[in-house]
Design an enzyme around this catalytic site. Structure first.
Site, PDB file in Angstrom:
ATOM      1  N   GLU A 125      24.137  28.456  29.861  1.00  0.00           N
ATOM      2  CA  GLU A 125      23.265  27.297  29.602  1.00  0.00           C
ATOM      3  C   GLU A 125      22.676  26.744  30.907  1.00  0.00           C
ATOM      4  O   GLU A 125      21.526  26.312  30.938  1.00  0.00           O
ATOM      5  CB  GLU A 125      24.047  26.237  28.829  1.00  0.00           C
ATOM      6  CG  GLU A 125      24.393  26.740  27.426  1.00  0.00           C
ATOM      7  CD  GLU A 125      25.250  25.777  26.640  1.00  0.00           C
ATOM      8  OE1 GLU A 125      26.427  25.620  27.002  1.00  0.00           O
ATOM      9  OE2 GLU A 125      24.741  25.163  25.688  1.00  0.00           O
ATOM     10  N   GLU A 145      31.265  30.160  22.266  1.00  0.00           N
ATOM     11  CA  GLU A 145      31.604  28.885  21.611  1.00  0.00           C
ATOM     12  C   GLU A 145      32.075  29.027  20.160  1.00  0.00           C
ATOM     13  O   GLU A 145      33.113  28.466  19.793  1.00  0.00           O
ATOM     14  CB  GLU A 145      30.417  27.907  21.692  1.00  0.00           C
ATOM     15  CG  GLU A 145      30.268  27.227  23.042  1.00  0.00           C
ATOM     16  CD  GLU A 145      29.451  28.037  24.032  1.00  0.00           C
ATOM     17  OE1 GLU A 145      29.241  29.243  23.791  1.00  0.00           O
ATOM     18  OE2 GLU A 145      29.030  27.472  25.044  1.00  0.00           O
TER      19      GLU A 145
HETATM   20  N1  COA Z   1      38.217  27.705  32.098  1.00  0.00           N
HETATM   21  C1  COA Z   1      39.267  27.571  32.919  1.00  0.00           C
HETATM   22  N2  COA Z   1      39.772  28.576  33.658  1.00  0.00           N
HETATM   23  C2  COA Z   1      39.164  29.772  33.556  1.00  0.00           C
HETATM   24  C3  COA Z   1      38.041  29.979  32.716  1.00  0.00           C
HETATM   25  C4  COA Z   1      37.578  28.883  31.968  1.00  0.00           C
HETATM   26  N3  COA Z   1      36.509  28.977  31.156  1.00  0.00           N
HETATM   27  N4  COA Z   1      37.669  31.270  32.816  1.00  0.00           N
HETATM   28  C5  COA Z   1      38.509  31.847  33.682  1.00  0.00           C
HETATM   29  N5  COA Z   1      39.419  30.946  34.141  1.00  0.00           N
HETATM   30  C6  COA Z   1      40.494  31.167  35.106  1.00  0.00           C
HETATM   31  C7  COA Z   1      41.656  31.921  34.461  1.00  0.00           C
HETATM   32  O1  COA Z   1      42.505  31.018  33.778  1.00  0.00           O
HETATM   33  C8  COA Z   1      42.293  32.528  35.670  1.00  0.00           C
HETATM   34  O2  COA Z   1      43.067  31.553  36.330  1.00  0.00           O
HETATM   35  P1  COA Z   1      44.531  31.934  36.932  1.00  0.00           P
HETATM   36  O3  COA Z   1      44.252  32.977  37.969  1.00  0.00           O
HETATM   37  O4  COA Z   1      45.018  30.625  37.479  1.00  0.00           O
HETATM   38  O5  COA Z   1      45.321  32.446  35.787  1.00  0.00           O
HETATM   39  C9  COA Z   1      41.115  32.854  36.581  1.00  0.00           C
HETATM   40  O6  COA Z   1      40.038  32.032  36.136  1.00  0.00           O
HETATM   41  C10 COA Z   1      40.667  34.309  36.497  1.00  0.00           C
HETATM   42  O7  COA Z   1      40.416  34.614  35.126  1.00  0.00           O
HETATM   43  P2  COA Z   1      41.162  35.797  34.324  1.00  0.00           P
HETATM   44  O8  COA Z   1      41.154  35.448  32.886  1.00  0.00           O
HETATM   45  O9  COA Z   1      42.479  36.091  34.956  1.00  0.00           O
HETATM   46  O10 COA Z   1      40.167  36.994  34.640  1.00  0.00           O
HETATM   47  P3  COA Z   1      39.897  38.248  33.675  1.00  0.00           P
HETATM   48  O11 COA Z   1      39.088  39.195  34.484  1.00  0.00           O
HETATM   49  O12 COA Z   1      41.161  38.745  33.073  1.00  0.00           O
HETATM   50  O13 COA Z   1      38.990  37.679  32.488  1.00  0.00           O
HETATM   51  C11 COA Z   1      37.221  36.419  31.492  1.00  0.00           C
HETATM   52  C12 COA Z   1      37.738  37.113  32.764  1.00  0.00           C
HETATM   53  C13 COA Z   1      35.924  35.699  31.843  1.00  0.00           C
HETATM   54  C14 COA Z   1      36.977  37.467  30.390  1.00  0.00           C
HETATM   55  C15 COA Z   1      38.277  35.424  30.996  1.00  0.00           C
HETATM   56  O14 COA Z   1      38.673  34.615  32.114  1.00  0.00           O
HETATM   57  C16 COA Z   1      37.806  34.510  29.906  1.00  0.00           C
HETATM   58  O15 COA Z   1      37.697  34.916  28.762  1.00  0.00           O
HETATM   59  N6  COA Z   1      37.527  33.227  30.254  1.00  0.00           N
HETATM   60  C17 COA Z   1      37.147  32.221  29.277  1.00  0.00           C
HETATM   61  C18 COA Z   1      35.686  32.355  28.874  1.00  0.00           C
HETATM   62  C19 COA Z   1      35.351  31.266  27.893  1.00  0.00           C
HETATM   63  O16 COA Z   1      35.729  31.298  26.735  1.00  0.00           O
HETATM   64  N7  COA Z   1      34.647  30.214  28.360  1.00  0.00           N
HETATM   65  C20 COA Z   1      34.364  29.025  27.586  1.00  0.00           C
HETATM   66  C21 COA Z   1      33.017  29.105  27.002  1.00  0.00           C
HETATM   67  S1  COA Z   1      32.707  27.715  25.962  1.00  0.00           S
END
Ligand code: COA
Length: 249
Positions: A125, A145
Site C-alpha cells: 500500500e 489481509e
Molecule cells: N510483523 C512483525 N514482525 C514480522 C513481520 C510482520 N508483519 N514480518 C516478519 N516479521 C519478523 C519475524 O517475526 C521475524 O522476527 P524474529 O527474527 O524476531 O523471529 C523476522 O521478521 C524475520 O521474519 P521470518 O518470518 O523469520 O522470515 P521468513 O523468511 O521465514 O518469512 C515472511 C518471511 C515475510 C514470509 C514472513 O515473515 C511473514 O509471513 N510475515 C508476515 C507477513 C504478513 O502477514 N504481514 C501482514 C500483512 S497485513
C-alpha cells in the site's frame, strides 16, 4: 548511501525511519530490518511527520522510498501489534487524526518507490501511494489481509485496482497469491524491474532527472495525471487546461 547530510536535526530522531535530503531529493528509508521493516504504530507516526515535512518543504522536488536491509521493502503491518488498539472507537479516532494515507496521496511532489524483497500488505500500500515503482528482481508482492480476517485499510483496495484493474486486484487479494517481479512488470504494478544491485542507483538517476526540471511544471504534471484519473475525460481536460494556464500565466 554514505555521505548524505542531515539537514534538519529533528528529522534524525526517528526510530523506525531514516530521513535524508540532498540536492532537492528526499530519501525515506523504512528502517526496521530485523522485523523486515514491518509497519508499526511508531512507524505510522514517524511517517506522518516525514510526509508532512516533505509536503511543506519547497526544497524537496522528488522523494525516494526504500526499505533497509537485504530482505524486504516492508512485510506489512506489524503482526505483534495486530488488533491491539484499545477499542475500535479509539482506533478510528487515531486514524482520523493521522490520515497517513490521505497525506501520502496528497503530496505534490513525485514519489518513487524502490522495491526489493517482501512487499506485503501495508508495504504494497505504501508502494501504491508512490507515483513510480521500480523493483528489484527478488521482489515479491502480496496482500495477506483476508487470510488474517481483515481487509487492506491503507488504501490498497482502492489504489491497487486503479493500477492493475479490478479483476487482477481481486484475484491477488482473494487468492492470497504472491506476485513476483516479471508478473508485476506485466501487470504494470511496477514500471521497471532492475537487478538488485542497481535498484537504488536507478531510482536515484530518475529522481535526479526529475529534480532538474521546473518544480511547478513537475507538480502540475503529477496533479494533472493523478487527479485526472478520478475524473471524467471532460473534467480531466478542464483540469489540464487550468493547470496549463496557471503555468503560462
Ligand atoms: N510483523 C512483525 N514482525 C514480522 C513481520 C510482520 N508483519 N514480518 C516478519 N516479521 C519478523 C519475524 O517475526 C521475524 O522476527 P524474529 O527474527 O524476531 O523471529 C523476522 O521478521 C524475520 O521474519 P521470518 O518470518 O523469520 O522470515 P521468513 O523468511 O521465514 O518469512 C515472511 C518471511 C515475510 C514470509 C514472513 O515473515 C511473514 O509471513 N510475515 C508476515 C507477513 C504478513 O502477514 N504481514 C501482514 C500483512 S497485513
Amino acid at each position: 548511501m554514505g555521505g548524505w547530510v542531515w539537514e534538519e536535526e529533528q528529522m534524525s530522531d526517528f526510530e523506525t525511519i531514516i530521513y535524508q535530503k540532498q540536492n532537492n531529493i528526499a530519501y525515506i528509508t523504512l528502517n526496521r530490518p530485523r522485523a523486515l521493516n514491518a509497519y508499526n504504530l511508531r512507524m505510522r507516526d514517524e511517517l506522518y511527520e516525514v510526509l508532512g515535512a516533505i509536503r511543506d518543504d519547497a526544497d524537496v522536488r522528488v522523494a525516494i522510498f526504500q526499505g533497509a536491509g537485504e530482505r524486504a521493502f516492508c512485510a506489512g503491518a506489524d503482526l505483534t501489534e495486530f488488533l491491539t488498539a484499545p477499542s475500535p472507537l479509539i482506533a478510528r479516532q487515531v486514524r482520523w487524526e493521522r490520515d497517513v494515507w490521505g497525506l501520502f496521496l496528497s503530496l505534490p511532489q513525485p514519489l518513487i518507490a524502490a522495491l526489493h524483497g517482501y512487499v506485503l500488505g501495508s508495504g504494497l500500500e505504501i508502494a501504491l501511494c508512490c507515483d513510480i515503482r521500480l523493483a528489484a528482481e527478488d521482489v515479491q508482492f502480496g496482500l495477506p489481509e483476508p487470510q488474517l480476517g481483515i481487509i487492506p485499510a491503507a488504501g490498497g483496495s482502492q489504489t491497487l485496482p486503479r493500477v492493475i484493474g479490478g479483476a487482477k486486484a481481486l484475484e491477488i487479494l482473494l487468492s492470497g497469491r504472491w506476485i513476483k517481479a516479471e508478473e508485476a512488470r506485466r501487470l504494470k504494478l511496477v514500471n521497471r524491474v532492475v537487478p538488485r544491485e542497481k535498484l537504488f542507483n536507478e531510482a536515484e538517476k530518475l529522481a535526479q532527472k526529475i529534480a532538474g526540471f521546473d518544480p511547478v511544471a513537475v507538480a502540475y504534471a503529477k496533479q494533472a495525471v493523478t487527479r485526472g484519473l478520478d475524473l471524467s475525460l471532460e473534467q480531466g481536460l478542464r483540469l489540464e487546461a487550468r493547470l496549463a494556464g496557471a503555468i503560462t500565466g
